[in-house]
Design a protein around this motif. Structure first.
Motif, PDB file in Angstrom:
ATOM      1  N   PHE B 120       0.814  -1.203   0.000  1.00 58.76           N
ATOM      2  CA  PHE B 120       0.000   0.000   0.000  1.00 58.76           C
ATOM      3  C   PHE B 120       0.862   1.275   0.000  1.00 58.76           C
ATOM      4  O   PHE B 120       0.647   2.180  -0.809  1.00 58.76           O
ATOM      5  N   LEU B 121       1.858   1.299   0.875  1.00 58.64           N
ATOM      6  CA  LEU B 121       2.648   2.529   1.024  1.00 58.64           C
ATOM      7  C   LEU B 121       3.710   2.697  -0.057  1.00 58.64           C
ATOM      8  O   LEU B 121       4.107   3.804  -0.368  1.00 58.64           O
ATOM      9  N   GLY B 122       4.177   1.572  -0.601  1.00 60.35           N
ATOM     10  CA  GLY B 122       5.259   1.654  -1.577  1.00 60.35           C
ATOM     11  C   GLY B 122       6.613   1.689  -0.899  1.00 60.35           C
ATOM     12  O   GLY B 122       6.716   1.986   0.304  1.00 60.35           O
ATOM     13  N   TRP B 123       7.671   1.386  -1.652  1.00 60.97           N
ATOM     14  CA  TRP B 123       8.983   1.250  -1.041  1.00 60.97           C
ATOM     15  C   TRP B 123       9.504   2.556  -0.451  1.00 60.97           C
ATOM     16  O   TRP B 123      10.085   2.583   0.629  1.00 60.97           O
ATOM     17  N   ALA B 124       9.284   3.656  -1.154  1.00 62.66           N
ATOM     18  CA  ALA B 124       9.878   4.918  -0.708  1.00 62.66           C
ATOM     19  C   ALA B 124       9.407   5.279   0.703  1.00 62.66           C
ATOM     20  O   ALA B 124      10.205   5.705   1.545  1.00 62.66           O
ATOM     21  N   VAL B 125       8.111   5.098   0.978  1.00 67.91           N
ATOM     22  CA  VAL B 125       7.594   5.425   2.308  1.00 67.91           C
ATOM     23  C   VAL B 125       7.926   4.310   3.292  1.00 67.91           C
ATOM     24  O   VAL B 125       8.460   4.542   4.382  1.00 67.91           O
ATOM     25  N   SER B 126       7.637   3.074   2.892  1.00 66.43           N
ATOM     26  CA  SER B 126       7.864   1.919   3.761  1.00 66.43           C
ATOM     27  C   SER B 126       9.325   1.792   4.174  1.00 66.43           C
ATOM     28  O   SER B 126       9.635   1.532   5.332  1.00 66.43           O
ATOM     29  N   GLY B 127      10.216   1.962   3.199  1.00 63.16           N
ATOM     30  CA  GLY B 127      11.638   1.827   3.483  1.00 63.16           C
ATOM     31  C   GLY B 127      12.102   2.872   4.478  1.00 63.16           C
ATOM     32  O   GLY B 127      12.860   2.564   5.401  1.00 63.16           O
ATOM     33  N   ALA B 128      11.636   4.102   4.301  1.00 67.35           N
ATOM     34  CA  ALA B 128      12.032   5.166   5.223  1.00 67.35           C
ATOM     35  C   ALA B 128      11.523   4.855   6.627  1.00 67.35           C
ATOM     36  O   ALA B 128      12.264   4.976   7.618  1.00 67.35           O
ATOM     37  N   LEU B 129      10.260   4.425   6.729  1.00 68.23           N
ATOM     38  CA  LEU B 129       9.706   4.076   8.035  1.00 68.23           C
ATOM     39  C   LEU B 129      10.481   2.916   8.658  1.00 68.23           C
ATOM     40  O   LEU B 129      10.728   2.889   9.864  1.00 68.23           O
ATOM     41  N   VAL B 147      15.086  10.425  10.322  1.00 69.57           N
ATOM     42  CA  VAL B 147      14.051  10.578   9.290  1.00 69.57           C
ATOM     43  C   VAL B 147      14.685  11.062   7.987  1.00 69.57           C
ATOM     44  O   VAL B 147      14.410  10.526   6.906  1.00 69.57           O
ATOM     45  N   ILE B 148      15.579  12.043   8.116  1.00 74.73           N
ATOM     46  CA  ILE B 148      16.236  12.561   6.908  1.00 74.73           C
ATOM     47  C   ILE B 148      17.026  11.457   6.224  1.00 74.73           C
ATOM     48  O   ILE B 148      16.898  11.230   5.011  1.00 74.73           O
ATOM     49  N   VAL B 149      17.830  10.719   7.012  1.00 71.72           N
ATOM     50  CA  VAL B 149      18.633   9.640   6.432  1.00 71.72           C
ATOM     51  C   VAL B 149      17.729   8.589   5.798  1.00 71.72           C
ATOM     52  O   VAL B 149      17.966   8.131   4.672  1.00 71.72           O
ATOM     53  N   GLY B 150      16.651   8.232   6.504  1.00 71.39           N
ATOM     54  CA  GLY B 150      15.738   7.208   5.992  1.00 71.39           C
ATOM     55  C   GLY B 150      15.101   7.614   4.677  1.00 71.39           C
ATOM     56  O   GLY B 150      15.040   6.819   3.729  1.00 71.39           O
ATOM     57  N   VAL B 151      14.641   8.846   4.616  1.00 69.79           N
ATOM     58  CA  VAL B 151      13.989   9.316   3.391  1.00 69.79           C
ATOM     59  C   VAL B 151      14.986   9.338   2.241  1.00 69.79           C
ATOM     60  O   VAL B 151      14.699   8.863   1.132  1.00 69.79           O
ATOM     61  N   VAL B 152      16.186   9.852   2.516  1.00 72.87           N
ATOM     62  CA  VAL B 152      17.200   9.908   1.454  1.00 72.87           C
ATOM     63  C   VAL B 152      17.517   8.495   0.965  1.00 72.87           C
ATOM     64  O   VAL B 152      17.540   8.227  -0.244  1.00 72.87           O
ATOM     65  N   LEU B 153      17.713   7.568   1.905  1.00 70.93           N
ATOM     66  CA  LEU B 153      18.046   6.188   1.536  1.00 70.93           C
ATOM     67  C   LEU B 153      16.947   5.571   0.680  1.00 70.93           C
ATOM     68  O   LEU B 153      17.210   4.979  -0.363  1.00 70.93           O
ATOM     69  N   TRP B 158      15.004   3.811  -4.467  1.00 69.23           N
ATOM     70  CA  TRP B 158      13.902   3.660  -5.426  1.00 69.23           C
ATOM     71  C   TRP B 158      14.347   4.112  -6.806  1.00 69.23           C
ATOM     72  O   TRP B 158      14.167   3.405  -7.799  1.00 69.23           O
ATOM     73  N   TYR B 159      14.951   5.294  -6.864  1.00 66.58           N
ATOM     74  CA  TYR B 159      15.408   5.812  -8.161  1.00 66.58           C
ATOM     75  C   TYR B 159      16.536   4.975  -8.730  1.00 66.58           C
ATOM     76  O   TYR B 159      16.611   4.740  -9.931  1.00 66.58           O
ATOM     77  N   PHE B 160      17.437   4.490  -7.843  1.00 65.39           N
ATOM     78  CA  PHE B 160      18.558   3.677  -8.314  1.00 65.39           C
ATOM     79  C   PHE B 160      18.038   2.399  -8.978  1.00 65.39           C
ATOM     80  O   PHE B 160      18.478   2.024 -10.056  1.00 65.39           O
ATOM     81  N   PHE B 161      17.088   1.729  -8.324  1.00 63.30           N
ATOM     82  CA  PHE B 161      16.540   0.502  -8.907  1.00 63.30           C
ATOM     83  C   PHE B 161      15.737   0.813 -10.164  1.00 63.30           C
ATOM     84  O   PHE B 161      15.767   0.064 -11.128  1.00 63.30           O
ATOM     85  N   HIS B 162      15.012   1.926 -10.132  1.00 65.15           N
ATOM     86  CA  HIS B 162      14.155   2.281 -11.248  1.00 65.15           C
ATOM     87  C   HIS B 162      14.978   2.653 -12.476  1.00 65.15           C
ATOM     88  O   HIS B 162      14.793   2.128 -13.566  1.00 65.15           O
ATOM     89  N   GLU B 163      15.925   3.565 -12.253  1.00 69.99           N
ATOM     90  CA  GLU B 163      16.711   4.092 -13.379  1.00 69.99           C
ATOM     91  C   GLU B 163      17.877   3.184 -13.726  1.00 69.99           C
ATOM     92  O   GLU B 163      18.102   2.865 -14.889  1.00 69.99           O
ATOM     93  N   GLY B 164      18.635   2.778 -12.710  1.00 70.72           N
ATOM     94  CA  GLY B 164      19.879   2.064 -12.952  1.00 70.72           C
ATOM     95  C   GLY B 164      19.668   0.604 -13.301  1.00 70.72           C
ATOM     96  O   GLY B 164      20.359   0.049 -14.141  1.00 70.72           O
ATOM     97  N   LEU B 165      18.719  -0.050 -12.637  1.00 68.62           N
ATOM     98  CA  LEU B 165      18.594  -1.493 -12.774  1.00 68.62           C
ATOM     99  C   LEU B 165      17.340  -1.912 -13.520  1.00 68.62           C
ATOM    100  O   LEU B 165      17.184  -3.073 -13.863  1.00 68.62           O
ATOM    101  N   GLY B 166      16.424  -0.967 -13.729  1.00 63.71           N
ATOM    102  CA  GLY B 166      15.195  -1.332 -14.420  1.00 63.71           C
ATOM    103  C   GLY B 166      14.269  -2.187 -13.570  1.00 63.71           C
ATOM    104  O   GLY B 166      13.402  -2.868 -14.100  1.00 63.71           O
TER     105      GLY B 166
END
Lengths: 514, 178
Positions: B120-129, B147-153, B158-166
């Motif tokens: 439901f939340l997706g990786w970007a939110v879930s991963g940070a939490l 929180v800052i570190v979590g959000v950045v990570l 998400w972008y690394f997997f999306h853009e870099g790895l497909g």
């Protein structure tokens, strides 16, 4: 000499700017993760597996080679600067290495470890280039019965030789074999142990098992026993060696390599024995010369075991590439990576996938060079990683473990499996069950079943078919020996654990590991 | 799949006295092994045997299940004879204090939360939490920084997997934002 020209072809496919970049990224990532406390090379490779998902196989394996050697090197940094070996193979490095660091010679200890690893890794990889194809060309001839026997040998020797208690080894092995059973039966397609869960019938991904048992299990175990006071890190300058250090190191480097490679290459597994042998050999030689610095930080005691460690790591590529048999946790994870690319492990690997194998061997050599070039100057930076606050460090490990398992199939169920396996890993550490037999059980169990059924189908159901080949008979004799030998060895020499206990004596109470 | 499901309960049973005598928690492990082995054996009996395959799908689970039961019984014997495990040490591990199972439970809770909400939340939110929750469970009290570190990570991965790895990690509630 044919091997050398094949190796040159391997270099040809690896030496593109793009692939070199992957290799360099691999080395840096591997070292980064390997230096982090609590992470050994096997966990480093398991955690970083998903990073290679989008790459084509050659690029992925080039990156792996870098991650592999980077992770190995990172372990020695923690051993020397923190007196805390991340895995049993670094115990001997920590022994003298940390004493050297305390005496203000951290830079020399790191340098002799790095250069020793480089030399041992290079010689070891070149030996693999000569041995593995020869072995593989013999191995493709061996039948299912002998191959089954070989796998029995691999798991029995790894299970009974390593660790203090064979009972615990076999418990771990059978938990692994049970996990390996989960999923559809190979011949009849019926689900086994799947509780009517379609996701389980699909088999449990080895990456999830490895990450769960290594990374999550370790993080949970540390969480239960977290050291509340910060660890004491010895500051380090740029690694360098004087002419005297070099003169004292090259002998141990070569002798360590000679000890390490055979132990890695025969499926007996483990770098514990060769590093131990190297250590006591150097100690004996030093005392004969009357310049025994052992116990006060002898450079020979770092150079020898560290070379032995790396040579044995290179040696494990012989059974891995020639027979498809992993004998260490790290090579087990590598094999899982092979399987992820649809590559069948086994004796035909070198004939089926020659470009891949030779590219891998070439990139091992290149990774080794990059490791030295990049890491000697970067050592002070890596040492800073040891100061990351522990809550954030382990939160990060959990984060990446979850990411890796999730990215494999994009199933929330995999995260659940990861959690369950992490709890299993926690329990294994609590009860001192070794991790390696479990991983081997998961990977080799299904392969063994396949070969057993092949062998029995050939013999028409006659059990005698299992020892119908002379090779199989010889291997079963060796298996019997592998069960008996540790019992004898234990009487002859002190267990590695006992030697590791020495490690604590010079340390003051604050820093005691146990 | 019963192995891991059964075992955590034994892992979390608190260790009262790590004395030199007996480690009775090992009996829990032994019990779990017997249960798992027996179930593996039972599960094999439910399989149908095909034709022309002398080994069939049952033999391996029979053998593995039976030996697992035997190993469990051997462990009972070893425990009663005073065999104690030497728990694994490590860089950040301090075995002089009793185990802190509360922290472990908190982490398990955070991970369970991730399992239940990630779709439901997706990786970007879930991963940070996940990162923030784990750091907090482990004793970090620098919430803002975490929180800052979590959000950045999580956003970066998400972008690394999306853009870099497909590999398209689900965006969840942030679908269209990322």
């Amino acid at each position: 000499m044919e091997n050398l020209s094949l190796l040159m072809d391997g270099f040809g496919s690896v030496l593109t700017p793009e692939n070199l970049m992957y290799c360099a990224i691999g080395v840096l990532l591997g070292t980064f993760v390997g230096v982090l406390p609590g992470i050994g090379p096997a966990m480093a490779v398991a955690l970083l597996l998903p990073v290679t998902y989008g790459l084509d196989p050659v690029a992925a394996f080039i990156m792996f080679a870098g991650i592999y050697y980077g992770g190995m090197y990172g372990g020695s940094t923690t051993a020397i600067l923190l007196n805390t070996p991340g895995e049993s193979a670094s115990v001997m490095t920590a022994l003298e290495g940390n004493l050297m660091a305390r005496a203000g010679k951290a830079a020399q200890a790191l340098a002799t470890a790095a250069i020793g690893s480089f030399i041992a890794g290079t010689i070891g990889t070149l030996l693999v280039v000569f041995f593995a194809p020869a072995l593989a060309s013999v191995a493709v001839e061996i039948g299912a019965p002998s191959y089954f026997a070989l796998m029995v040998l691999a798991i029995v020797s790894v299970t009974s030789v390593l660790g203090g208690s064979p009972l615990r080894g076999f418990i771990a092995l059978f938990i692994g074999l049970t996990i390996g059973l989960v999923g559809l039966d190979l011949n009849t397609g019926q689900p086994r142990l799947s509780f009517d869960q379609p996701l389980l019938a699909d088999r449990i991904d080895v990456v999830v098992v490895a990450v769960g048992i290594f990374a999550l299990g370790e993080a949970l175990w540390v969480a239960a026993h977290l050291r509340r006071n910060p660890a004491h890190v010895i500051p380090v300058g740029r690694p360098w060696m004087s002419r005297v250090d070099l003169k004292r190191s090259w002998g141990p480097w070569l002798r360590g390599t000679a000890f390490g490679f055979p132990f890695g290459a025969v499926p007996a597994g483990g770098a514990e024995i060769p590093t131990f042998l190297s250590y006591i050999t150097e100690k004996r030689i030093a005392s004969r010369k009357g310049q025994d610095e052992f116990g006060r930080g002898a450079i020979e005691g770092v150079a020898g075991p560290e070379a032995a460690n790396n040579a044995s790591a290179a040696g494990t590529f012989v059974p891995l590439l020639a027979l498809g048999l992993p004998v260490t946790a790290t090579s087990a994870v590598m094999l899982a990576a092979f399987q992820g690319y649809g590559i069948e492990p086994g004796p035909s690997l070198m004939t089926d996938q020659p470009e891949l194998v030779w590219a891998l061997l070439a990139s091992l050599l290149i990774g080794n060079v990059l490791l030295l070039v990049l890491n000697l100057p970067l050592a002070p930076v890596w040492a800073k990683l040891l100061r990351i606050p522990r809550p954030q460090l382990y939160a990060g490990i959990l984060f990446f473990a979850a990411l890796g398992s999730y990215a494999t199939n994009l199933q929330a169920f995999d995260l659940f499996l990861l959690l369950v396996l992490g709890l299993l890993g926690l329990m294994m550490r609590r009860f001192a069950l070794p991790v390696l037999p479990l991983i081997l059980g998961v990977i080799l169990g299904p392969l063994m079943e396949l070969k057993l059924r092949e062998a029995m189908a050939i013999s028409g159901g006659d059990v005698a078919g299992l020892w119908s080949e002379p090779l199989a008979v010889v291997i079963y004799a060796v298996v019997a020996l592998a069960v008996v030998a540790p019992l004898v060895l234990r009487r002859v020499r002190p267990a590695p654990a006992a030697a590791a206990a020495e490690l604590d004596h010079p340390a003051d109470d604050e820093e005691k590991v146990r | 799949m019963s192995t891991p499901l059964d075992t955590p309960t034994t892992a979390e049973s608190p260790r009262t006295s790590p004395g030199p005598d007996r480690d009775l928690a090992q009996l829990g492990l032994a019990g779990a092994l017997v249960v798992v082995g027996a179930y593996t054996f039972y599960d094999a009996t439910t399989l149908r045997v095909g034709f022309g395959d002398p080994v069939g799908p049952r033999v391996f689970p029979y053998v593995i299940g039976a030996i697992t039961v035997v190993l469990g019984l051997l462990l009972v014997l070893a425990t009663l004879r005073g065999d104690t495990p030497q728990a694994e040490g490590g860089e950040d591990v301090d075995l002089r204090h009793p185990a802190d199972w509360v922290t472990v439970l908190k982490l398990v809770g955070v991970l369970l939360f991730t399992v239940l909400t990630i779709t439901f939340l997706g990786w970007a939110v879930s991963g940070a939490l996940l990162f923030v929750g784990c750091a907090w469970s482990l004793g970090s009290r620098t919430l803002v920084r975490d929180v800052i570190v979590g959000v950045v990570l999580s956003v970066a991965s998400w972008y690394f997997f999306h853009e870099g790895l497909g590999v398209i990690l689900p965006a969840g509630i942030l679908d269209g934002v990322l």
